[in-house]
Scaffold this motif. Structure first.
Motif, PDB file in Angstrom:
ATOM      1  N   VAL A 113      30.210 -28.532  23.095  1.00 13.18           N
ATOM      2  CA  VAL A 113      29.359 -28.350  24.078  1.00 13.18           C
ATOM      3  C   VAL A 113      28.726 -29.961  24.509  1.00 13.18           C
ATOM      4  N   PHE A 114      28.382 -30.722  23.758  1.00  9.63           N
ATOM      5  CA  PHE A 114      28.096 -31.955  23.572  1.00  9.63           C
ATOM      6  C   PHE A 114      29.222 -32.966  23.046  1.00  9.63           C
ATOM      7  N   ASN A 115      29.333 -34.163  23.532  1.00  9.50           N
ATOM      8  CA  ASN A 115      30.107 -35.122  22.694  1.00  9.50           C
ATOM      9  C   ASN A 115      29.006 -35.929  22.057  1.00  9.50           C
ATOM     10  N   LYS A 116      29.242 -36.830  21.181  1.00 12.47           N
ATOM     11  CA  LYS A 116      28.626 -37.538  20.267  1.00 12.47           C
ATOM     12  C   LYS A 116      27.532 -38.323  21.169  1.00 12.47           C
ATOM     13  N   PHE A 117      27.784 -38.984  22.275  1.00 13.30           N
ATOM     14  CA  PHE A 117      26.636 -39.684  23.035  1.00 13.30           C
ATOM     15  C   PHE A 117      25.633 -38.807  23.631  1.00 13.30           C
ATOM     16  N   ASP A 118      26.189 -37.780  24.449  1.00 13.52           N
ATOM     17  CA  ASP A 118      25.086 -36.636  24.984  1.00 13.52           C
ATOM     18  C   ASP A 118      24.405 -36.132  24.038  1.00 13.52           C
ATOM     19  N   TYR A 119      24.879 -35.844  22.800  1.00 15.10           N
ATOM     20  CA  TYR A 119      23.964 -35.252  21.559  1.00 15.10           C
ATOM     21  C   TYR A 119      22.943 -36.295  21.131  1.00 15.10           C
ATOM     22  N   ALA A 120      23.290 -37.613  21.112  1.00 14.28           N
ATOM     23  CA  ALA A 120      22.587 -38.784  20.613  1.00 14.28           C
ATOM     24  C   ALA A 120      21.496 -39.089  21.709  1.00 14.28           C
ATOM     25  N   ALA A 121      21.897 -38.919  22.697  1.00 13.01           N
ATOM     26  CA  ALA A 121      20.894 -39.308  23.907  1.00 13.01           C
ATOM     27  C   ALA A 121      19.889 -38.402  24.084  1.00 13.01           C
ATOM     28  N   THR A 122      20.232 -36.935  23.908  1.00 16.68           N
ATOM     29  CA  THR A 122      19.239 -35.941  24.014  1.00 16.68           C
ATOM     30  C   THR A 122      18.443 -36.112  22.572  1.00 16.68           C
ATOM     31  N   LEU A 123      18.710 -36.285  21.470  1.00 16.99           N
ATOM     32  CA  LEU A 123      17.805 -36.493  20.509  1.00 16.99           C
ATOM     33  C   LEU A 123      16.930 -37.477  20.411  1.00 16.99           C
ATOM     34  N   ALA A 124      17.543 -38.482  20.876  1.00 19.74           N
ATOM     35  CA  ALA A 124      16.685 -40.038  21.343  1.00 19.74           C
ATOM     36  C   ALA A 124      15.576 -39.739  22.251  1.00 19.74           C
ATOM     37  N   THR A 125      15.769 -38.937  23.244  1.00 19.34           N
ATOM     38  CA  THR A 125      14.825 -38.843  24.398  1.00 19.34           C
ATOM     39  C   THR A 125      13.695 -37.590  23.831  1.00 19.34           C
ATOM     40  N   SER A 126      14.306 -36.575  22.821  1.00 16.95           N
ATOM     41  CA  SER A 126      13.379 -35.922  22.378  1.00 16.95           C
ATOM     42  C   SER A 126      12.414 -36.467  21.405  1.00 16.95           C
ATOM     43  N   LEU A 127      13.197 -37.478  20.479  1.00 19.34           N
ATOM     44  CA  LEU A 127      11.937 -38.267  19.745  1.00 19.34           C
ATOM     45  C   LEU A 127      11.136 -38.925  20.348  1.00 19.34           C
ATOM     46  N   ALA A 128      11.432 -39.544  21.600  1.00 13.62           N
ATOM     47  CA  ALA A 128      10.567 -40.477  22.337  1.00 13.62           C
ATOM     48  C   ALA A 128       9.388 -39.445  22.958  1.00 13.62           C
ATOM     49  N   MET A 130      19.888 -28.698  18.213  1.00 14.41           N
ATOM     50  CA  MET A 130      19.067 -29.920  18.221  1.00 14.41           C
ATOM     51  C   MET A 130      17.468 -29.780  17.672  1.00 14.41           C
ATOM     52  N   ASP A 131      16.896 -28.725  17.776  1.00 13.81           N
ATOM     53  CA  ASP A 131      15.710 -28.528  17.265  1.00 13.81           C
ATOM     54  C   ASP A 131      15.546 -28.465  15.679  1.00 13.81           C
ATOM     55  N   ALA A 132      16.733 -27.746  15.394  1.00  9.31           N
ATOM     56  CA  ALA A 132      17.053 -27.463  13.992  1.00  9.31           C
ATOM     57  C   ALA A 132      17.076 -28.774  13.285  1.00  9.31           C
ATOM     58  N   ALA A 133      17.881 -29.687  14.006  1.00  3.66           N
ATOM     59  CA  ALA A 133      18.218 -31.016  13.342  1.00  3.66           C
ATOM     60  C   ALA A 133      16.849 -31.721  13.291  1.00  3.66           C
ATOM     61  N   ARG A 137      15.178 -31.493  29.298  1.00  5.99           N
ATOM     62  CA  ARG A 137      16.166 -31.266  28.098  1.00  5.99           C
ATOM     63  C   ARG A 137      15.540 -31.388  26.883  1.00  5.99           C
ATOM     64  N   ALA A 138      14.894 -32.463  26.659  1.00  8.67           N
ATOM     65  CA  ALA A 138      14.291 -32.970  25.672  1.00  8.67           C
ATOM     66  C   ALA A 138      12.791 -32.322  25.555  1.00  8.67           C
ATOM     67  N   LYS A 139      12.112 -32.037  26.657  1.00  3.77           N
ATOM     68  CA  LYS A 139      10.959 -31.232  26.362  1.00  3.77           C
ATOM     69  C   LYS A 139      11.296 -29.968  25.800  1.00  3.77           C
ATOM     70  N   HIS A 140      12.484 -29.424  26.299  1.00  2.00           N
ATOM     71  CA  HIS A 140      12.799 -28.068  25.773  1.00  2.00           C
ATOM     72  C   HIS A 140      13.056 -28.203  24.436  1.00  2.00           C
ATOM     73  N   VAL A 141      14.091 -29.097  23.696  1.00  2.00           N
ATOM     74  CA  VAL A 141      14.357 -29.269  22.343  1.00  2.00           C
ATOM     75  C   VAL A 141      13.032 -29.371  21.551  1.00  2.00           C
TER      76      VAL A 141
END
Length: 297
Positions: free
Chosen positions: A101-116, A282-285, A22-26
């Motif tokens: 679609v996402f709760n706050k934690f799911d959204y945050a976890a995906t953002l964090a993994t994308s940044l990593a 997420m990619d926009a953010a 998911r993060a790679k896609h973002v």
């Protein structure tokens, strides 16, 4: 900036169950519209003092030495091309909220993994710390190939269940990651604002570059409820039966005051801040936040 039509729909991202994919896609969606790699910058390490000479930049004077020894010295630094980025991810109970679609934690976890994923792609080092009222897990900073898997495992095993104590968490982070780097805080920041800002300032005082991604749900910003309702505090046993329309004006005033106080506090401490909604692509953010940051470098 990427064209808005190229932003990925949250529904499409949600269908990818594995967090790393998911993060790679973002990130690939984010990078597709960037003209250059979004480097965070180089790490700066203190090396030594030297005597002040006329013409030296006063910003580099060590005023603590002057206060103790009554002599002017200049702090000299050296660059370290391996940037260290540490992700501080909120896993407290309030992060479970979400009706989209996402709760706050799911959204945050995906953002964090994308940044990593993005940091490792740059061959820099990244670590992760999850927290609620105490530190839940630590993934030491590394640039090794298996680091993304470790961070994904950390985030996927997190289970939001307790309240938040941000001030003590940031103090702990300052001790856990003593070498200067970038601290990226991903949280709803719910808690005492002054304590939170005090903790963020401590990270800045320790020489870290601090970025805050303030994740909130649309409901928390718009308060769209109507009809007789029962509200439950996710971080306590408090429950409230009420007519939401009677509370809406007061609530919106309070949440806007909260946001303004956080923004002002971050600006005064030279902390990069962005509020993101869980309805934002997420990619926009990432694009909007990191593009603004690159423009200032």
């Amino acid at each position: 900036m990427p064209d808005s039509k190229r932003y990925l729909h949250l529904e499409a991202i949600k269908r990818i169950s594995r967090l790393d994919l998911r993060a790679k896609h973002v990130v690939e969606g984010f990078l597709s519209g960037m003209h250059r790699s979004p480097f965070f910058g180089q790490s700066i390490e203190f090396r030594q003092h030297r005597e002040y000479a006329p013409g030296d930049d006063l910003r580099h004077v060590d005023w603590k030495v002057w206060a103790r020894q009554d002599r002017l010295t200049i702090k000299q630094y050296e660059e370290d091309t391996n940037m260290r980025v540490n992700l501080l991810v909120d896993v407290s109970n309030s992060m479970k909220y979400g009706r989209g679609v996402f709760n706050k934690f799911d959204y945050a976890a995906t953002l964090a993994t994308s940044l990593a994923w993005l940091v490792l792609k740059q061959q820099d080092a990244v670590g992760c710390m999850t927290f609620d009222e105490s530190v839940c897990s630590r993934t030491p900073t590394s640039s090794k190939k298996m680091q993304l898997n470790k961070i994904v495992q950390t985030l996927e095993s997190a289970s939001p269940k307790r309240k938040t104590d941000l001030s003590s968490i940031f103090s702990d982070a300052a001790e856990t990651f003593p070498r200067r780097g970038i601290m990226i805080v991903i949280s709803d920041l719910f808690g005492d604002v002054q304590s939170t800002l005090k903790g963020l300032r401590l990270l800045r005082q320790r020489g870290h570059d601090v970025l805050v991604l303030h994740v909130l749900d649309e409901d928390e910003l718009e308060f769209p409820f109507s009809g007789s309702s029962r509200f439950s505090d996710l971080e306590s046993d408090t429950k409230l039966n009420c007519n939401p329309k009677a509370l809406r004006d007061g609530y919106l005033e309070a949440i806007n005051e909260f946001l303004a106080e956080v923004r002002r506090g971050c600006a005064r401490a030279s902390i990069d801040y962005a509020m993101v909604r869980t309805t934002d692509p997420m990619d926009a953010a990432l694009a909007q936040f990191l593009s603004r940051r690159m423009a200032r470098k």
